[in-house]
Design a protein around this motif. Structure first.
Motif, mmCIF file in Angstrom:
data_model
loop_
_atom_site.group_PDB
_atom_site.id
_atom_site.type_symbol
_atom_site.label_atom_id
_atom_site.label_comp_id
_atom_site.label_asym_id
_atom_site.label_seq_id
_atom_site.Cartn_x
_atom_site.Cartn_y
_atom_site.Cartn_z
ATOM 1 N N UNK A 226 43.129 41.417 38.145
ATOM 2 C CA UNK A 226 43.436 42.844 38.203
ATOM 3 C C UNK A 226 42.584 43.598 39.208
ATOM 4 N N UNK A 227 41.751 42.885 39.968
ATOM 5 C CA UNK A 227 40.926 43.541 40.986
ATOM 6 C C UNK A 227 41.137 42.852 42.335
ATOM 7 N N UNK A 228 42.347 42.993 42.902
ATOM 8 C CA UNK A 228 42.642 42.298 44.159
ATOM 9 C C UNK A 228 41.884 42.860 45.351
ATOM 10 N N UNK A 229 41.079 43.903 45.134
ATOM 11 C CA UNK A 229 40.244 44.425 46.216
ATOM 12 C C UNK A 229 38.992 43.589 46.436
ATOM 13 N N UNK A 230 38.737 42.577 45.598
ATOM 14 C CA UNK A 230 37.560 41.740 45.814
ATOM 15 C C UNK A 230 37.707 40.956 47.115
ATOM 16 N N UNK A 231 36.578 40.577 47.682
ATOM 17 C CA UNK A 231 36.550 39.824 48.926
ATOM 18 C C UNK A 231 35.571 38.672 48.769
ATOM 19 N N UNK A 232 35.608 37.681 49.664
ATOM 20 C CA UNK A 232 34.588 36.632 49.607
ATOM 21 C C UNK A 232 33.170 37.196 49.650
ATOM 22 N N UNK A 233 32.984 38.254 50.430
ATOM 23 C CA UNK A 233 31.653 38.851 50.549
ATOM 24 C C UNK A 233 31.225 39.518 49.244
ATOM 25 N N UNK A 234 32.135 40.245 48.602
ATOM 26 C CA UNK A 234 31.761 40.935 47.366
ATOM 27 C C UNK A 234 31.541 39.943 46.222
ATOM 28 N N UNK A 235 32.304 38.855 46.205
ATOM 29 C CA UNK A 235 32.099 37.845 45.170
ATOM 30 C C UNK A 235 30.780 37.104 45.382
ATOM 31 N N UNK A 236 30.466 36.809 46.637
ATOM 32 C CA UNK A 236 29.175 36.169 46.929
ATOM 33 C C UNK A 236 28.021 37.076 46.526
ATOM 34 N N UNK A 237 28.170 38.381 46.776
ATOM 35 C CA UNK A 237 27.123 39.332 46.393
ATOM 36 C C UNK A 237 27.003 39.433 44.881
ATOM 37 N N UNK A 238 28.123 39.307 44.176
ATOM 38 C CA UNK A 238 28.097 39.414 42.714
ATOM 39 C C UNK A 238 27.320 38.270 42.074
ATOM 40 N N UNK A 239 27.440 37.067 42.623
ATOM 41 C CA UNK A 239 26.772 35.915 42.026
ATOM 42 C C UNK A 239 25.343 35.738 42.540
ATOM 43 N N UNK A 240 24.989 36.423 43.611
ATOM 44 C CA UNK A 240 23.673 36.257 44.235
ATOM 45 C C UNK A 240 22.503 36.464 43.267
ATOM 46 N N UNK A 241 22.532 37.475 42.379
ATOM 47 C CA UNK A 241 21.394 37.645 41.471
ATOM 48 C C UNK A 241 21.137 36.435 40.578
ATOM 49 N N UNK A 242 22.175 35.664 40.267
ATOM 50 C CA UNK A 242 21.981 34.462 39.453
ATOM 51 C C UNK A 242 21.540 33.268 40.293
ATOM 52 N N UNK A 243 22.060 33.179 41.516
ATOM 53 C CA UNK A 243 21.743 32.026 42.352
ATOM 54 C C UNK A 243 20.330 32.092 42.915
ATOM 55 N N UNK A 244 19.925 33.286 43.331
ATOM 56 C CA UNK A 244 18.642 33.408 44.026
ATOM 57 C C UNK A 244 17.769 34.556 43.526
ATOM 58 N N UNK A 245 18.270 35.339 42.576
ATOM 59 C CA UNK A 245 17.512 36.496 42.113
ATOM 60 C C UNK A 245 16.844 36.328 40.768
#
Length: 228
Positions: free
Chosen positions: A115-134
């Motif tokens: 339901x959020x087709x405005x997401x992009x590869x960049x925004x998804x990468x930013x969303x997971x970044x706090x778990x991967x490296x933060x």
């Protein structure tokens, strides 16, 4: 932690009369199904192009009866497809996290919907970044309607709390935060997004991605139809 992660999409086959029925009227059932199919295809395109993502799609419904079924089937070849299971939506979400963890053991999971087709590869990468490296154990992306559009967990077992959270309510986001806090998690809050519940929502989201499949499908329903 590995830079890889599971990117889980919760999806429903976009069949006319069953998909995005709250858009009708002004949209016809066929137009609503086309909008839902376009949202799914745009979401899958973003997911499949997100660096480090291992895509998983938890699907329900009969894809053979869906709008743009052939195109969706081709897109799904790039993902692991699992069936949704559970007695209600909260349980289905919890089980989808567990099943994703079984497919990609040891990886954190970022879950979104279609339901959020405005997401992009960049925004998804930013969303997971706090778990991967933060160093964060979880992330939660609020939706403008009081729900949420994304949930990330370093330990997918914690998704079991979702089985006790009422979904599709104005306080679903707050109740989800409380449930996560109850098992010791402190989610980082992501950017708030609008999901697509009404035709006006659809037009606002389409304006963020002009030229996308979703924008073209929404554009097939005229403003005069929307305001009637």
């Amino acid at each position: 932690m590995s830079a890889h992660f599971s990117l889980l999409v919760i999806a429903k086959a976009p069949a006319a009369g069953f998909a995005k029925t709250r858009l009708c009227p002004p949209a016809t059932p066929e137009q609503a199904a086309e909008i839902a199919a376009s949202a799914l295809l745009d979401t899958l395109e973003a997911v499949l192009n997100t660096p480090g993502a291992k895509p998983v799609v938890a699907m329900t419904g009969e894809l053979g009866a869906a709008a743009r079924s052939a195109e969706i089937s081709r897109a799904l070849r790039g993902a692991t497809v699992i069936a949704q299971r559970g007695w209600d939506f909260g349980a289905k979400l919890a089980n989808a996290h567990a099943d994703t963890a079984a497919v990609h053991a040891g990886l954190p999971v970022l879950q979104i919907g279609m339901d959020t087709p405005q997401v992009s590869p960049e925004s998804l990468a930013a969303a997971v970044e706090p778990m991967l490296h933060g160093g964060r154990d979880s992330v939660l992306g609020p939706a403008e309607d009081g729900g949420w559009w994304a949930l990330g967990l370093t330990d997918p077992n914690h998704a079991q709390v979702l089985a006790g959270v009422p979904m599709s309510r104005e306080d679903t986001g707050e109740l989800t935060l409380r449930a996560l806090a109850g098992v010791g998690l402190r989610p980082k809050t992501l950017t708030t997004l609008s999901d697509v519940d009404t035709m006006l929502d659809a037009q606002r989201v389409a304006a963020l991605r002009p030229g996308s499949r979703f924008a073209r499908a929404v554009g097939a329903v005229t403003w005069q139809e929307v305001t009637r």
